[in-house]
Design a protein around this motif. Sequence first.
Motif, PDB file in Angstrom:
ATOM      1  N   ALA A 543       0.833  -1.199   0.000  1.00  0.00           N
ATOM      2  CA  ALA A 543       0.000   0.000   0.000  1.00  0.00           C
ATOM      3  C   ALA A 543       0.866   1.247   0.000  1.00  0.00           C
ATOM      4  CB  ALA A 543      -0.913  -0.006   1.218  1.00  0.00           C
ATOM      5  N   ARG A 544       0.428   2.253  -0.772  1.00  0.00           N
ATOM      6  CA  ARG A 544       1.120   3.539  -0.777  1.00  0.00           C
ATOM      7  C   ARG A 544       0.610   4.382   0.378  1.00  0.00           C
ATOM      8  NH1 ARG A 544       0.459   5.819  -6.752  1.00  0.00           N
ATOM      9  NH2 ARG A 544      -1.693   5.192  -6.282  1.00  0.00           N
ATOM     10  N   ASP A 561       5.973   6.744  13.029  1.00  0.00           N
ATOM     11  CA  ASP A 561       5.860   6.420  11.600  1.00  0.00           C
ATOM     12  C   ASP A 561       4.403   6.328  11.167  1.00  0.00           C
ATOM     13  OD1 ASP A 561       8.656   6.211  11.516  1.00  0.00           O
ATOM     14  OD2 ASP A 561       8.569   4.091  12.068  1.00  0.00           O
ATOM     15  N   VAL A 562       3.598   7.292  11.588  1.00  0.00           N
ATOM     16  CA  VAL A 562       2.176   7.277  11.254  1.00  0.00           C
ATOM     17  C   VAL A 562       1.993   7.744   9.816  1.00  0.00           C
ATOM     18  CG1 VAL A 562      -0.118   8.092  11.891  1.00  0.00           C
ATOM     19  CG2 VAL A 562       1.637   7.783  13.649  1.00  0.00           C
ATOM     20  N   ALA A 563       1.170   7.012   9.070  1.00  0.00           N
ATOM     21  CA  ALA A 563       0.930   7.353   7.670  1.00  0.00           C
ATOM     22  C   ALA A 563      -0.497   6.987   7.296  1.00  0.00           C
ATOM     23  CB  ALA A 563       1.917   6.618   6.761  1.00  0.00           C
ATOM     24  N   ALA A 564      -1.026   7.694   6.294  1.00  0.00           N
ATOM     25  CA  ALA A 564      -2.350   7.389   5.760  1.00  0.00           C
ATOM     26  C   ALA A 564      -2.205   6.452   4.577  1.00  0.00           C
ATOM     27  CB  ALA A 564      -3.049   8.678   5.337  1.00  0.00           C
ATOM     28  N   CYS A 565      -3.046   5.424   4.540  1.00  0.00           N
ATOM     29  CA  CYS A 565      -3.024   4.442   3.458  1.00  0.00           C
ATOM     30  C   CYS A 565      -3.930   4.923   2.332  1.00  0.00           C
ATOM     31  CB  CYS A 565      -3.493   3.097   3.998  1.00  0.00           C
ATOM     32  SG  CYS A 565      -3.402   1.753   2.813  1.00  0.00           S
ATOM     33  N   ASP A 566      -3.469   4.801   1.080  1.00  0.00           N
ATOM     34  CA  ASP A 566      -4.237   5.337  -0.039  1.00  0.00           C
ATOM     35  C   ASP A 566      -5.401   4.445  -0.432  1.00  0.00           C
ATOM     36  OD1 ASP A 566      -2.822   3.266  -1.150  1.00  0.00           O
ATOM     37  OD2 ASP A 566      -2.307   4.333  -2.983  1.00  0.00           O
ATOM     38  N   LEU A 573      -4.349  -7.399   4.245  1.00  0.00           N
ATOM     39  CA  LEU A 573      -3.553  -7.218   5.457  1.00  0.00           C
ATOM     40  C   LEU A 573      -2.713  -8.462   5.713  1.00  0.00           C
ATOM     41  CD1 LEU A 573      -6.330  -5.739   7.768  1.00  0.00           C
ATOM     42  CD2 LEU A 573      -4.577  -4.465   6.528  1.00  0.00           C
ATOM     43  N   ARG A 574      -1.717  -8.293   6.570  1.00  0.00           N
ATOM     44  CA  ARG A 574      -0.853  -9.416   6.923  1.00  0.00           C
ATOM     45  C   ARG A 574      -0.287  -9.187   8.313  1.00  0.00           C
ATOM     46  NH1 ARG A 574       3.732 -12.364   3.257  1.00  0.00           N
ATOM     47  NH2 ARG A 574       5.120 -13.077   4.943  1.00  0.00           N
ATOM     48  N   ILE A 575      -0.160 -10.277   9.062  1.00  0.00           N
ATOM     49  CA  ILE A 575       0.506 -10.247  10.367  1.00  0.00           C
ATOM     50  C   ILE A 575       1.535 -11.364  10.374  1.00  0.00           C
ATOM     51  CG2 ILE A 575       0.247 -10.467  12.863  1.00  0.00           C
ATOM     52  CD1 ILE A 575      -2.610  -9.509  12.612  1.00  0.00           C
ATOM     53  N   THR A 594     -11.169   5.585   6.157  1.00  0.00           N
ATOM     54  CA  THR A 594      -9.756   5.961   6.142  1.00  0.00           C
ATOM     55  C   THR A 594      -8.969   4.895   6.879  1.00  0.00           C
ATOM     56  OG1 THR A 594      -9.939   7.260   8.175  1.00  0.00           O
ATOM     57  CG2 THR A 594     -10.309   8.413   6.086  1.00  0.00           C
ATOM     58  N   MET A 595      -7.682   4.795   6.544  1.00  0.00           N
ATOM     59  CA  MET A 595      -6.845   3.799   7.208  1.00  0.00           C
ATOM     60  C   MET A 595      -5.476   4.393   7.487  1.00  0.00           C
ATOM     61  SD  MET A 595      -6.041  -0.134   6.122  1.00  0.00           S
ATOM     62  CE  MET A 595      -7.702  -0.638   6.486  1.00  0.00           C
ATOM     63  N   LEU A 596      -5.027   4.200   8.720  1.00  0.00           N
ATOM     64  CA  LEU A 596      -3.701   4.639   9.131  1.00  0.00           C
ATOM     65  C   LEU A 596      -2.818   3.423   9.369  1.00  0.00           C
ATOM     66  CD1 LEU A 596      -4.482   7.413  11.782  1.00  0.00           C
ATOM     67  CD2 LEU A 596      -3.808   7.752   9.405  1.00  0.00           C
ATOM     68  N   THR A 597      -1.548   3.576   9.064  1.00  0.00           N
ATOM     69  CA  THR A 597      -0.550   2.595   9.464  1.00  0.00           C
ATOM     70  C   THR A 597       0.424   3.280  10.416  1.00  0.00           C
ATOM     71  OG1 THR A 597       0.966   3.086   7.648  1.00  0.00           O
ATOM     72  CG2 THR A 597      -0.740   1.436   7.243  1.00  0.00           C
TER      73      THR A 597
END
Length: 887
Positions: A543-544, A561-566, A573-575, A594-597
């Motif tokens: 994901a960008r 390292d908080v970022a918004a997923c496009d 997803l993966r764990i 919306t999704m944050l990583t």
Amino acid sequence: MTPLLLSDDQLSARTAVAAGPLAPLAAGLCAELDQVIARDVRVRVPTGKARLTRIGGRCAIDGAQLDFDPFVARHRCPQCDCEEVGREHDDFRLYWQHLWFAERAVHAAVLARLTGRPQYGRFAERMLADYLHAYPGYPLADNVLGPSRPFFSTYLESIWLLQLLIADDMLGNRPGRDDFRRGLVEPSVELIATYDEGMSNRQVWNNVAMLAGGVALGNHSLVERAIHGDSGLLSHMQRALLDDGTWYEGENYHFFAHRGLWYGVQLAAQSGLELPAPALTRYRMGFAAPFASLQPDLTFPSRRDSPYAVSARQPRFAESCELGVADHGGLELVSLLGVLYDGEGSDGETRRFASSADVERNGPAQRLSRADLSWRALLFASPELPHAPPWRPASVLLGGQGLAVLRADTGDAYASLDYGHGGGGHGHSDRLNVTLIHGSSRYLVDPGTGSYVDPSLHWYRSTLAHNAPLVNGRSQPPVAGSLVAFDARDDVAWVESELWIQDTALRRTLVLSGGHCLDLLRWHSLTPAVVSLPMHGAFAPGARTTPVDDVKMQAAEWLSDVAACDRAADVTLRIDSPSGPPLFGVSLGGPADTMLTAMAPAPPGTVERRPLVVRSMSGVSGECLVVWSWTGEPAVWVEGDAVCVTIGDLRSTHRRTAFGWDVTCGDERRELHGIVDRDDESITFDEDDEETPDAAHELALPVTVHLGREHYRRSELTWDHAGSPVADVALCHERGSLHIDVTVPHSARRFVSLDAQNPLDNEPAAINGDGLQLYLRILDQASGLLIVPVPGSETLAMQPAGGWPHDLRIEGEWQPMGHDGWRASLRCDVPSEADVLELDVIVNEIGPSRERRRGQLVLSGAAGEFVYLRGDRHDPLHLIAIPLHDG
């Protein structure tokens, strides 16, 4: 003289058991005690008081609890092998030392009775004599959780005193017994009796100490209070033990509290005090109940304030099962012992020689046998264990606790939904929290808690630290959810539960089936809201993302390292797991999601961080569907009212029905029912078990209130013993302003800067100094402030207190008075439309030569209350209503 645990005849019978079936256990305990006596450790009974600080007893690198070696005063970390030095660690080590010496006294006294070796009796007598001499010299000051002399908390003194009382009882009549009971037991038990912690696990131990002390001293009123008081043992058995047999604070505190209840039941039985059958039934259920939630790798869930991933392969858990078998012969407990004694685990030393009374220390999974148990098993365990079938854990609903455990794949697949009881003071803001594990691979887990005095406690107690939903970015309030449905058939199980947070209803469904787990969160709100779902350990491959600077979620300051997923509609997803295959997931949602990583703190005891995905949905309703698989990457889509899942060549279909949940996997269909009749839901123990304060009383302005005895919130010192501190609070309303004048005529004037670092715990340092706390609510605005005079100026430094907002404009100044007094004047604008305001004023005072505050003067009144653990927090229910009339 009434014996405490066993009569002379019963002890004689145990002599044969100790020489026969339990001879290996007796021999091991004797060998360890021989080493202690050979080293002559008795001359080193500590003369100092244990002290709690933020860093004491913890590794500075990874936060792990430092090892305790009773023979060598070193502070080594068992994880990184580094060694810590300094007064803080030396003082904290006294905590373990005092408990260790008390337990050695019991070992010696018990072994003296069972083996007839006089050197053991002499050793125990010397230990009691040493503590009799030392006890008055331990300072009664700077305690953290109730008054104590050798320790910093009352419950620790209770455990310590109980051990010494049992040793004294085992030694029988001897010269010096009366001196020991008058000089140590009587003052210690009187001190313990001054502090009541209600339904806390700690109060169990206070009760047991009072019960044992009351029996030893012949104090019948103390015995009556310990058993039948409002927060006595019987109340704990009937209320704090829930109707499923679990202790309301979770598995970790269950074992600690239940072991205290075990002492209480033995003491009551030996004294001829009959306990009601229903209470004893719950108590007996409590031996097996916490094992129902064991995870596939035989670790306990890290729910609430629990340490992370504690293995059941430790002596104290085996001994709990042994004591239950001796009590009522439960075959389920024998089956559990078959697992714990199966030869698995490491060959490392159980470190019983370093055990510290009834305060546990966790270690790695250990290879166990009956020879690794303690003196309790030597006195009470069954000579031989009966045969029982193998232990086969199944899906289970712990209805009182509000925990559903789903199992599949012969127990390797494990999912849980924690929806119900909040756990009181040790609870976390994590209702509807999900755990997902397969075998030894931990995917979605509860992180537990590290040190109570470290700032990280605020992270681990937040909703964002869990796989649980947030509403409008805030941690959940202390509310409990309710069960909607639960059913388990063959290798398929489901649970659904609901939680209301203000005007938002959240419903979460968990289905475990066919190599995958379906997780569906739906919500509806009376007003537009934002519902966010954290998924710890997860990341979105490929994901960008775009960096984000400001995250509107409580506890987000712990993220990096908080970022918004496009991509926010359908996301893969993966764990990853270091001990098994990865967990693959597909999350379906709306295009407006919306999704944050981010990277988030990992469970305590490690310096690592874990990836985190947070999905957020906005509006008055919405849903988030996630399907997880440990057998391969799933394809997930929706067809009408069905959710379709394909993993490899296997297709499954999920459908909610009027009767429950249907799962079709290949050619097999499973119909799950179990929808709850809401009228039949049981009512469980109240969340905090604290009496609701009386309706706020009123004050008419202008008024001056003299604060004294009835307003004092004490520490270990009563108002009289603290020097009778007083203050005056004058209130008036003039020309649209509220004026608050606080006069403190006598004070140490020890003002602690608001930006000072607190070396003691995670509270603001300024609470341990002279100063004020102001709580004010006008119309729809409120402010809670910690206020401290700035020496050398007229300035009052202020900061928000105890999670309160700071909406109001409050100004003020201060000035010294005489050689030891001070006065503060505060003003707040009051809107003309306000006809009433609510207020409380608290004066913190520390006194000379102390580390922690001595007490507080509270305008709303605090007679009988204690200052411990309050920090700068204040219950809005205590605010005083003040009608406004312009002067």
